[in-house]
Design a protein around this motif. Sequence first.
Motif: not given
Length: 172
Positions: A27-30, A37-42, A95-97, A107-110
């Motif tokens: 996660l820290s290397a995303l 923003r991080p890439k979702l797939e990553d 959080d990253a998602l 809620a959708e992320i959960y």
Amino acid sequence: FGSKRALLAEVVGSRAHLLVEERLRLLSALRRDKNGRPKLEDVIEAFLRPSLEMSRQPGGADHMRLRARLGVERVGESKAQFEQIFDASNEKIIDALAEALPDHPRAEIYWGFHCLLGIQNYTMANSGRIQHLSRGACDPTDVEATLARIVPFVANGFRALKCKRAAPRPRR
């Protein structure tokens, strides 16, 4: 260990802490886009890869199958232990998602994470079902092949979860 519970706690905890550390490292290397923003797939891969790779280590497949089975317990020692070990790192993944999908309600992320956990646990349990159905063409022990299929599938599922709330269904 003094008791069966203490033995179970040691067996599960021994590798679980390593898994959490590796997820947090990934996660820290995303990589981040121009908006930070991080890439979702990553993010999805950072969550899944450590579990899949751990299952390839000596004794890892048995440990991950045990963890997958214990991970669905609703009560008892294993539930409390899983919460203690995984809640903080799971929240960081969530959080990253959420960062990767800023227009999605939390809620959708959960809900998406719930589905991701299900896919992870079923894959880790490795019941042999996909190998049987595919007559050996699909092998969830192949980490790269598994990630190549699961990550885009899960990412598209997350992207589809933009609804705020489903309308209640009429009762019959």
